[in-house]
Write a protein that holds these residues in place. Sequence first.
Motif, PDB file in Angstrom:
ATOM      1  N   SER A   1       0.896  -1.110  -0.065  1.00 51.76           N
ATOM      2  CA  SER A   1      -0.039  -0.162   0.127  1.00 51.76           C
ATOM      3  C   SER A   1       0.667   1.238  -0.060  1.00 51.76           C
ATOM      4  O   SER A   1       0.423   2.305  -0.489  1.00 51.76           O
ATOM      5  CB  SER A   1      -0.874  -0.030   1.242  1.00 51.76           C
ATOM      6  OG  SER A   1      -0.150  -0.362   2.230  1.00 51.76           O
TER       7      SER A   1
ATOM      8  N   GLU B   1      -3.775  11.223   3.138  1.00 45.71           N
ATOM      9  CA  GLU B   1      -4.507  10.258   2.153  1.00 45.71           C
ATOM     10  C   GLU B   1      -5.823   9.846   2.654  1.00 45.71           C
ATOM     11  O   GLU B   1      -6.790   9.756   2.204  1.00 45.71           O
ATOM     12  CB  GLU B   1      -3.705   9.356   1.717  1.00 45.71           C
ATOM     13  CG  GLU B   1      -2.494   9.530   0.604  1.00 45.71           C
ATOM     14  CD  GLU B   1      -1.526   8.455   0.570  1.00 45.71           C
ATOM     15  OE1 GLU B   1      -0.505   8.986  -0.704  1.00 45.71           O
ATOM     16  OE2 GLU B   1      -1.932   7.282   0.827  1.00 45.71           O
ATOM     17  N   ILE B   2      -5.704   9.368   4.032  1.00 44.87           N
ATOM     18  CA  ILE B   2      -6.789   8.925   4.681  1.00 44.87           C
ATOM     19  C   ILE B   2      -7.930   9.761   5.071  1.00 44.87           C
ATOM     20  O   ILE B   2      -9.109   9.786   5.046  1.00 44.87           O
ATOM     21  CB  ILE B   2      -6.421   7.937   5.600  1.00 44.87           C
ATOM     22  CG1 ILE B   2      -5.839   6.587   5.216  1.00 44.87           C
ATOM     23  CG2 ILE B   2      -7.831   7.519   6.494  1.00 44.87           C
ATOM     24  CD1 ILE B   2      -5.316   5.706   6.196  1.00 44.87           C
TER      25      ILE B   2
ATOM     26  N   ARG C   1     -15.373   3.007  -1.160  1.00 43.75           N
ATOM     27  CA  ARG C   1     -13.928   3.341  -1.498  1.00 43.75           C
ATOM     28  C   ARG C   1     -13.035   2.576  -0.964  1.00 43.75           C
ATOM     29  O   ARG C   1     -12.978   2.539   0.327  1.00 43.75           O
ATOM     30  CB  ARG C   1     -13.907   4.860  -0.893  1.00 43.75           C
ATOM     31  CG  ARG C   1     -14.732   5.915  -1.674  1.00 43.75           C
ATOM     32  CD  ARG C   1     -14.304   7.496  -0.958  1.00 43.75           C
ATOM     33  NE  ARG C   1     -14.827   7.648   0.243  1.00 43.75           N
ATOM     34  CZ  ARG C   1     -16.238   7.863   0.669  1.00 43.75           C
ATOM     35  NH1 ARG C   1     -17.155   7.734  -0.620  1.00 43.75           N
ATOM     36  NH2 ARG C   1     -16.506   8.179   1.430  1.00 43.75           N
ATOM     37  N   ARG C   2     -12.332   1.767  -2.019  1.00 44.20           N
ATOM     38  CA  ARG C   2     -11.471   0.883  -1.315  1.00 44.20           C
ATOM     39  C   ARG C   2     -10.038   1.565  -1.137  1.00 44.20           C
ATOM     40  O   ARG C   2      -9.721   2.130  -2.141  1.00 44.20           O
ATOM     41  CB  ARG C   2     -11.379  -0.458  -2.176  1.00 44.20           C
ATOM     42  CG  ARG C   2     -12.627  -1.069  -2.351  1.00 44.20           C
ATOM     43  CD  ARG C   2     -12.360  -2.478  -2.899  1.00 44.20           C
ATOM     44  NE  ARG C   2     -13.601  -3.338  -3.127  1.00 44.20           N
ATOM     45  CZ  ARG C   2     -14.797  -3.320  -3.941  1.00 44.20           C
ATOM     46  NH1 ARG C   2     -14.956  -2.163  -4.699  1.00 44.20           N
ATOM     47  NH2 ARG C   2     -15.755  -3.962  -3.708  1.00 44.20           N
ATOM     48  N   SER C   3      -9.243   1.152  -0.329  1.00 41.07           N
ATOM     49  CA  SER C   3      -7.773   1.834  -0.379  1.00 41.07           C
ATOM     50  C   SER C   3      -6.925   0.827   0.338  1.00 41.07           C
ATOM     51  O   SER C   3      -7.284  -0.043   1.012  1.00 41.07           O
ATOM     52  CB  SER C   3      -7.841   3.106   0.043  1.00 41.07           C
ATOM     53  OG  SER C   3      -8.278   3.187   1.601  1.00 41.07           O
ATOM     54  N   ARG C   4      -5.772   1.123   0.658  1.00 38.36           N
ATOM     55  CA  ARG C   4      -4.670   0.751   1.391  1.00 38.36           C
ATOM     56  C   ARG C   4      -4.117  -0.730   0.764  1.00 38.36           C
ATOM     57  O   ARG C   4      -4.156  -1.492   1.597  1.00 38.36           O
ATOM     58  CB  ARG C   4      -4.974   0.611   2.725  1.00 38.36           C
ATOM     59  CG  ARG C   4      -5.403   1.868   3.513  1.00 38.36           C
ATOM     60  CD  ARG C   4      -4.174   2.953   3.552  1.00 38.36           C
ATOM     61  NE  ARG C   4      -3.144   2.357   4.500  1.00 38.36           N
ATOM     62  CZ  ARG C   4      -1.908   2.702   4.023  1.00 38.36           C
ATOM     63  NH1 ARG C   4      -1.444   3.429   3.265  1.00 38.36           N
ATOM     64  NH2 ARG C   4      -1.023   2.189   4.936  1.00 38.36           N
TER      65      ARG C   4
ATOM     66  N   ASN D   1      -2.667  -2.229  -3.143  1.00 39.91           N
ATOM     67  CA  ASN D   1      -2.319  -2.302  -4.509  1.00 39.91           C
ATOM     68  C   ASN D   1      -2.013  -3.489  -5.524  1.00 39.91           C
ATOM     69  O   ASN D   1      -0.796  -3.875  -5.479  1.00 39.91           O
ATOM     70  CB  ASN D   1      -1.160  -1.291  -4.653  1.00 39.91           C
ATOM     71  CG  ASN D   1      -0.632  -0.901  -6.116  1.00 39.91           C
ATOM     72  OD1 ASN D   1      -1.371  -1.339  -6.922  1.00 39.91           O
ATOM     73  ND2 ASN D   1       0.419  -0.524  -6.374  1.00 39.91           N
TER      74      ASN D   1
ATOM     75  N   CYS E   1      -8.348  -5.141  -0.316  1.00 36.68           N
ATOM     76  CA  CYS E   1      -7.850  -3.877   0.319  1.00 36.68           C
ATOM     77  C   CYS E   1      -7.852  -3.998   1.471  1.00 36.68           C
ATOM     78  O   CYS E   1      -8.089  -5.243   2.206  1.00 36.68           O
ATOM     79  CB  CYS E   1      -8.911  -2.826  -0.077  1.00 36.68           C
ATOM     80  SG  CYS E   1     -10.597  -3.020   0.268  1.00 36.68           S
TER      81      CYS E   1
ATOM     82  N   ARG F   1      -8.799  -1.169   3.485  1.00 35.70           N
ATOM     83  CA  ARG F   1      -9.489  -0.143   4.015  1.00 35.70           C
ATOM     84  C   ARG F   1     -10.816  -0.021   3.091  1.00 35.70           C
ATOM     85  O   ARG F   1     -10.762   0.051   1.781  1.00 35.70           O
ATOM     86  CB  ARG F   1      -8.910   1.074   4.250  1.00 35.70           C
ATOM     87  CG  ARG F   1      -9.643   2.180   4.801  1.00 35.70           C
ATOM     88  CD  ARG F   1      -8.690   3.555   4.748  1.00 35.70           C
ATOM     89  NE  ARG F   1      -9.542   4.645   5.531  1.00 35.70           N
ATOM     90  CZ  ARG F   1      -9.902   4.417   7.020  1.00 35.70           C
ATOM     91  NH1 ARG F   1      -9.371   3.611   7.740  1.00 35.70           N
ATOM     92  NH2 ARG F   1     -10.499   5.477   7.366  1.00 35.70           N
TER      93      ARG F   1
END
Lengths: 403, 418
Positions: free
Chosen positions: A19, A148-149, A291-294, A296, A306, A308
Amino acid sequence: MFLFVSKNLQTMYDVPGFSDNVNEDIKNAWNEAVKSNYNSSDSNPDPKYFPLDPNDIRESSDAKVFWFADPQEPQHCFDERIAQQLSDFGIEGRKLLHNEYCEYTIVKRQDSSGKLRPKRVNVTTEFKAYWECVARRDPNLLRKILKEILGIQPSWQDLYGVDDPFVLTEQMRAAKFSRLDKINTDNALFMSHPINGLSDLIYIVGFGSKPYAVKRNGQIEKASREEIFTAKRVRSLACRHADPAASMAAYGAVFGGNQVAFKNPLGMYIQSFNTDALSFQGEPLPEKWIRRSRANFSSEGQNEWCQRLVIGPSDEEPYFLDDIKIETGEFKEPVVGGFQILKSIEVGPLITTGNPKSLLSSDYLILDITGINTAIKCNKAEVCSEIQQLKEQYEKSKLHTSP
Amino acid sequence: MSFETKLQEGIYYDKGIKPGNHLCMTFLSVRDQIDAPILGKYLSELWTMYDELKKGKIRDLPNHIVPSNHLTILIGFGINLFKKKLRNAKRSAPDQLEKYSTFKKPLPTGGGPILQGAGLMYDDDIKTNPATEDILIQFIADSQLAVDRCVVETWKFLNDKSFYSNEESPLVLGNSYTGFQRDDFRSWIDFHDGISNMESGTARLESMRIKETNIDQEKWTQNGTYISFMRIRTDLSIWRKLSTVEQELAVGRNKLTGCPIISITESGLPVVIDGCPVPGTSEVTETGNEHFKDISEGVIKGDKLPESHIHKANMKRSNDTFLRDSNRIFRQGYEFFEPIDISPGFRVGLNFVSFQDTPRRLNDILTSTNWLGKANFGGSIESSAEMKRFLTIRAAGYYFVPPYSKVDKFPGSSIFLE
């Protein structure tokens, strides 16, 4: 004594979810944290069955290790309705019940009539141990991730209590880590429940990665969950989703003659999410509300994975979380918190298995269950009395807030 | 005073017992809103007649016994009964029935997904779902006649009651679906089916028995279960367009032997597990191949096979079935063949029947993308639009199957009667 030998210990694992674009220093710190937890784990991981380095496993394949993220214990002690109420009961609910390696916070905002309503749910599966590495080694990266978060950049004072964290030693920075507690409580940056840690994951996979067996009529047979958790005196872990799923998957592989290891990047991931269950005004949820994140994983085609997940409208929009409906068949209800979301989510680590070979009869760890009642009654689990206390606290709070 | 409760008959989970060869699933609708005690009395009388049928007694043939062929009868109650039809019920709807026991309605023009996130759709001509009535009755016996007779005798009972009392019967006979067991252990797509079900006995029981609860109003449901029923049509014209290799990779087994496939060669050919079938046998169902019926963690190589049907439908292969998260369910399906008056003149498929301690287990299997979510059958063939219509649903429903105790007039009588 561990037989662990690794060719390239320092860089076995990338950072969770790939990430962050980190330097070697952070990566090494993360690998040191993994190694240290492995070596000191109370489950005494056996490298013969559970090597630390995934590169030690050849002819490997992915094991399917995941579980539903909604807290199971309160459902055993009470029922789903009460489990939902208590799991959504702010930080108190999170502290006691969010123990399936997935935590959330409910962001609330006032609507136009002044009523406080749920706006979004922030879900995280990130390990605290990784955030500690970042906070200790790279204040700039910590601030970048937070920006970013959160969308805003916290000051150094907020994060470290000083104007310049670079004058602090790593130990001093580590000591300031608890300053993140409040932000974490409000935003669910990383998991904070005591049994959602990196050490706990290593413990439970190490615990399961042993060739346990029972003898029945003189024959060696595969042991059941109840027999293993009872014989090893960890019955309290047997009624969750996470611990039985992780340990029994590892056990199944080892009993079948395979080794298991964490696959790179070691982490806890949201592996599936049935977004079709959610609707807004009779239509699928707008994509910007999921929203998916953290993570790659796009290069591996796993871009839905993901660490998050944020569900719900932004502050700029006039809608609220409870404008979203969650549907099962013809049953439809507004989304009022995180528990309902977690019912549609499966989480788990990446596990690889391989190096198959036949176990010798001398390899088996025979469990002595003679005369032991191995039946586990999950509705009578010790944790139920703690959950009862939380329920009373919840009911009291409702009395105070009732008109 | 409390009495021991247990699962109803008609659930063949235990060691050494085998389900009867024929199934008939019949649905009854409660005509209108009704007081629970009145309906309870009516159902008691119906159940008495069913008890007689199990002994081979037909009311129109006094003192002449007919073969009952090991007839078993199971009763289940749907959510609409609790929510829309019963007044003064003595029990409220079980929590899991209320939340998880409905499928989506078909689209007004026919078709549409059965659940949000599921890859199974209603058949194009299905505009109403016939399996949403108030009561389900499962008849199983060793002959077609024995189960068909139950439907006819039910009709006689309802008809006679209204004829002699000059009042409308509170129950109306709805659709019935019949099916049969196959002695070749295969399905209409020619592959072996149902051979990786759980071990008989405890593992099956724990997957479906409603567990002990601390919630007082739910305690009466303990040792009951939930039945799911799906009438699944198989479109053989779509299936037969696939090559044998494509079919095998979609299923995850060798077509002839039933041996599980564990890897794919570089040229795309399936490789079955070593040593299967054992010498002297030709199919995985034969003695000596028991350990090949299912495969353990770590055996599958490569990333394509986990997409095949036998894996997508069963991601957790342990016998640790107690926890809901295992998503293990006990399947007791029956194939069907029905003549129809349009080409090709018949319709074939599976009466999917499963028992689970909460409908959530099956819902999660059908909707999670880690399992069968968005998939119609499984395998890389899913990329073809036509394959998304390979299996279609003609009826689907969930029913609560109350436990039975010797003091009950019929299973679930405490819903209606003091």
